[in-house]
Write a protein that holds these residues in place. Structure first.
Motif, short mmCIF file in Angstrom:
data_model
loop_
_atom_site.label_atom_id
_atom_site.label_comp_id
_atom_site.label_asym_id
_atom_site.label_seq_id
_atom_site.Cartn_x
_atom_site.Cartn_y
_atom_site.Cartn_z
N ARG A 38 57.45 48.85 41.84
CA ARG A 38 56.84 49.94 42.85
C ARG A 38 58.03 50.00 44.21
O ARG A 38 58.73 49.74 44.36
CB ARG A 38 56.01 48.97 43.29
CG ARG A 38 56.18 47.65 43.76
CD ARG A 38 54.58 46.33 44.83
NE ARG A 38 55.52 45.59 45.53
CZ ARG A 38 55.66 44.75 45.48
NH1 ARG A 38 56.02 44.34 44.00
NH2 ARG A 38 56.05 43.58 46.34
N ASN A 39 57.14 50.79 44.68
CA ASN A 39 57.94 51.30 45.90
C ASN A 39 57.46 50.80 47.60
O ASN A 39 56.64 49.99 47.27
CB ASN A 39 57.20 52.75 46.33
CG ASN A 39 57.93 54.02 45.56
OD1 ASN A 39 58.63 53.65 44.82
ND2 ASN A 39 56.65 55.10 45.99
N LYS A 40 58.14 50.40 48.39
CA LYS A 40 58.22 49.09 48.89
C LYS A 40 57.32 50.65 50.64
O LYS A 40 56.62 51.09 50.39
CB LYS A 40 59.26 48.37 49.54
CG LYS A 40 59.64 47.17 48.88
CD LYS A 40 60.51 46.48 49.19
CE LYS A 40 61.56 46.57 49.22
NZ LYS A 40 63.08 45.56 49.75
N THR A 41 58.80 51.20 51.33
CA THR A 41 59.18 51.90 52.41
C THR A 41 58.45 53.36 52.03
O THR A 41 58.85 54.24 52.73
CB THR A 41 59.61 51.22 53.04
OG1 THR A 41 61.28 51.89 53.41
CG2 THR A 41 59.82 50.40 53.78
N GLY A 42 59.33 53.38 50.72
CA GLY A 42 59.28 54.73 50.29
C GLY A 42 59.83 54.86 48.65
O GLY A 42 60.42 53.90 48.14
N PRO A 43 59.65 56.15 48.62
CA PRO A 43 60.88 56.35 47.03
C PRO A 43 61.93 56.19 46.54
O PRO A 43 62.88 55.88 45.40
CB PRO A 43 60.29 58.00 46.96
CG PRO A 43 59.98 58.82 48.14
CD PRO A 43 59.50 57.85 48.87
N LEU A 44 62.94 55.57 47.60
CA LEU A 44 63.66 55.69 47.67
C LEU A 44 64.60 54.03 47.94
O LEU A 44 65.10 53.00 47.86
CB LEU A 44 64.83 56.26 48.34
CG LEU A 44 65.44 57.85 48.52
CD1 LEU A 44 66.04 58.20 49.11
CD2 LEU A 44 65.44 58.06 47.03
N ASP A 45 62.96 53.13 48.30
CA ASP A 45 63.09 52.03 48.28
C ASP A 45 62.38 50.72 47.50
O ASP A 45 60.72 50.98 48.21
CB ASP A 45 62.67 51.46 50.23
CG ASP A 45 62.76 50.15 50.41
OD1 ASP A 45 63.74 49.78 49.71
OD2 ASP A 45 62.32 50.05 51.41
N ILE A 46 62.08 50.66 46.40
CA ILE A 46 61.33 50.39 45.52
C ILE A 46 62.03 48.75 45.05
O ILE A 46 63.36 48.15 45.70
CB ILE A 46 62.50 50.95 44.01
CG1 ILE A 46 62.96 50.69 43.90
CG2 ILE A 46 61.73 52.53 44.11
CD1 ILE A 46 63.39 51.44 41.81
N ALA A 103 68.13 50.68 42.57
CA ALA A 103 68.09 52.04 42.09
C ALA A 103 68.34 52.01 41.12
O ALA A 103 67.71 52.75 39.79
CB ALA A 103 67.52 53.14 42.96
#
Length: 278
Positions: A38-46, A103
């Motif tokens: 799942r995403n945390k703060t955005g698509p690059l932060d999972i 990632a």
């Protein structure tokens, strides 16, 4: 008074990290379902279920061994940022990055690691990085050098690469997180070094740096779980690091950058090259 952490203590921490990775990281490698990410703060932060399970495992193990210690995990801080408040003053604290390079891990790329650092009254006194794929670790206790532990538990002392002129250096500048004016400056000057690469994983970049397999690293974001362990291991391997403005890195710093080099003179020469405006 700063708590004393020995190399034997750090070997015990590494054993905890290896065990947690075998239980929770490697079983999910290339086996994650979409619902496990799942995403945390955005698509690059999972974050993945493996990150969360590894952090819980390590938190329990560290608290069992050091019941009075503060344990600060990356995922726990994501849920409760106030956990970071005690890091500068705690008599003993452990900082966990359960999977650095999430990632890569989620994409099935074998470049990720588990990192743990030890802090006492704002001073980094221990650090360890484990590569679960190759089952090797690097570790350090303040004042006792930096060491590589192979898959059989045998160790050898680590040393940074010899100092060379900046145009003969290789390493990584994590330019994508630099603010735009600085990003343009660094990316314009980066081709002046001998070579650069990006693993998208600070753990593996530190593994290269502390074993003398590259000369420099540059980071903009300096969150404690990403860098405290590598910073200490690099220092114990004989290297020099400072923030972009030349001031020392502190456990409370979350910005201001970090530049690593073999020694202070080569740090300054590399800084002058990468941050040249002309």
């Amino acid at each position: 008074m700063t708590v004393r952490i020995t190399l034997a203590d750090m070997h015990m921490v590494v054993a905890m990290m290896r065990a947690a990775a075998k239980r929770h990281v490697m079983p999910f490698f290339r086996c994650l379902d979409r619902t496990d990410i799942r995403n945390k703060t955005g698509p690059l932060d999972i974050v993945t279920v493996a990150d969360e399970a590894t952090e819980r495992d390590l938190t329990d193990a560290l608290r069992a061994a050091w019941p009075d210690a503060l344990v600060v995990g990356e995922e726990a801080v994501a849920a409760n940022p106030r956990l970071l408040d005690g890091l500068a003053t705690a008599a003993l604290a452990f900082v966990i990055d359960p999977i650095d390079g999430t990632a890569n891990f989620a994409a099935g790329v074998p470049l990720f690691g588990v990192m743990v650092s030890v802090v006492s009254h704002g001073q980094v006194i221990g650090g360890a990085i484990v590569d679960p794929v190759c089952d090797v670790a690097v570790l350090a206790a303040r004042g006792h050098g930096a060491w590589l532990q192979d898959t059989h538990g045998a160790g050898r002392r680590l040393h940074v690469a010899p100092a060379v002129p900046p145009r003969e250096m290789s390493g990584n500048a994590s330019w994508r997180y630099l603010p735009p004016p600085l990003r343009e400056m660094v990316t314009r000057n980066l081709p002046k070094v001998a070579g650069s690469w990006d693993f998208r994983c600070a753990a593996h970049e530190y593994l290269m740096l502390v074993d003398g397999r590259c000369h420099f690293l540059l980071f903009n974001r300096t969150l404690p779980w990403d860098h405290l362990a590598g910073w200490l291991i690099h220092a114990e391997a004989g290297g020099y690091a400072a923030r972009f403005d030349g001031t020392p890195y502190r456990v409370t710093d979350h910005g201001g950058g970090l530049l690593y080099a073999p020694d202070r003179a080569s740090w300054q020469a590399l800084h002058d090259l990468l941050f040249a405006t002309g």
